[in-house]
Structures are given as C-alpha cells and as structure tokens.
Scaffold this active site. Structure first.
Site, mmCIF file in Angstrom:
data_model
loop_
_atom_site.group_PDB
_atom_site.id
_atom_site.type_symbol
_atom_site.label_atom_id
_atom_site.label_comp_id
_atom_site.label_asym_id
_atom_site.label_seq_id
_atom_site.Cartn_x
_atom_site.Cartn_y
_atom_site.Cartn_z
ATOM 1 C CG ASP A 130 -1.857 1.165 1.260
ATOM 2 O OD1 ASP A 130 -2.367 1.545 0.193
ATOM 3 O OD2 ASP A 130 -2.068 1.720 2.352
ATOM 4 C CD GLU A 150 -4.397 1.795 -2.799
ATOM 5 O OE1 GLU A 150 -5.046 1.159 -1.950
ATOM 6 O OE2 GLU A 150 -4.059 2.979 -2.650
ATOM 7 C CG ASP A 208 -0.996 3.349 5.888
ATOM 8 O OD1 ASP A 208 -1.306 3.986 4.871
ATOM 9 O OD2 ASP A 208 -1.005 3.821 7.038
#
Length: 187
Positions: free
Chosen positions: A7, A68, A141
C-alpha cells in the site's frame, strides 16, 4: 502462492505477505509499515522505501508483488508521493524478475469485503477475520497491504483464465483473417 502486498505512501508504506490459494484458508506471514520522515527530502525518503521493500523481498521471497494502483485524488501532492512510492515497489520487484500486479482500491475493497465502497474499518475487520488474526493490523496501511495480497490471490486465477481466453480469441481472429492457402498454383 506467496504475495507481497504494498500500500504505497511516502510517510507510511504498508507491506504485508500472505500465502495461500483461492478457495483455501490463507496465512499471513508478515505485516508492517515502512516509514519515512515527512520533513526529509524526497530522495532519501524514496531510498528508505527502496531499502524497506528490498528487506521484505529478501525475507519473504514472494512469487508476486501486488501494488495499489494510483488513482486520482484532489490532493496532487498526495498523488505524487503515492505514485513515487508505488514506482519504487514496482522497480524493486521488477529488478528481481518478480511479476507485479496492480489493483485499484475499489477492486481490493470489493474482493475483501464484498463492497467497493467499504471503509478502512470494514477492510481491517475482514482482513482480521480472513487471516484469523487476534486483532486488526495497525495502522490501516498495514491492513490495506494484506488486503491487496488477499485480493490478488483470490482474483489471479480468474484473471489468468480471462487473459488466456482473450489470447485464444485473438489467435482465432488472426487465423480467420489470413487468406487460405491457394491450392494447385499454376505458372
């Protein structure tokens, strides 16, 4: 399949490793956050993220890195930092010949919670449940990184079948466009 989920972020870059296959219980092998100081220059921050990603790659030897996909936000500065951290993760994996998959936030949320509009608490709760953890990973996160890995493990078989079907269809279309061989040519 062992997947490192990333992430991306400049201040907090979530990382998590999940192992398993679709349809079977998954196992978390590690979760954490690579941190950089917000008041440092961009160069040293990116180097710090690179070192952190390299350590995770060395430690867990993932078969794939799921990152991501950067999406448009109102804050251009945030988008730039996210894109830069994302590029570092992709570079580290690619340097080692490890495939990289990109997943959108809504795709990850839908895979893990059933809703592409789920909030961070819902994602954290489902990651906790799916990986049979005693409590949600903190910060968010870290949970998001695990969700990315889960999403890829669950969606990879379907994506692979779809890619194979598209490739087969293209081959068939190309063969149909080629003129048939002329028999018995005369001079």
């Amino acid at each position: 399949m062992r997947v490192l989920g990333v992430d991306p972020g400049l201040t907090r870059c979530g990382v998590g490793v999940v192992e398993g296959v679709a349809g079977r219980p998954l196992a978390m092998l590690g979760v954490g956050v690579i941190r950089t100081a917000a008041d440092d220059d961009i160069g040293p921050r990116l180097v710090g993220i690179e070192r952190g990603i390299e350590e995770w790659l060395d430690r867990f030897s993932p078969e794939l890195v799921a990152v991501e996909r950067v999406f448009s936000q109102h804050n251009v500065r945030t988008v730039m930092g996210t894109a830069q951290a994302s590029a570092v993760a992709m570079l580290c994996a690619s340097r080692r010949g490890i495939p990289v998959a990109l997943h959108t936030p809504s795709e990850v949320k839908a895979a893990v919670t059933g809703s592409g509009r789920a909030d961070k608490d819902q994602v954290g709760a489902m990651v906790t449940r799916l990986l049979r953890l005693p409590e949600p990973p903190k910060p968010a996160d870290a949970a998001d990184a695990l969700a990315l890995a889960i999403c890829h493990i669950w969606r990879a078989p379907a994506k692979n079948r779809l890619q194979q079907a598209v490739a087969q269809s293209r081959l068939q279309q190309a063969a149909a466009r080629q003129p048939s061989a002329v028999k018995g040519r005369t001079r």
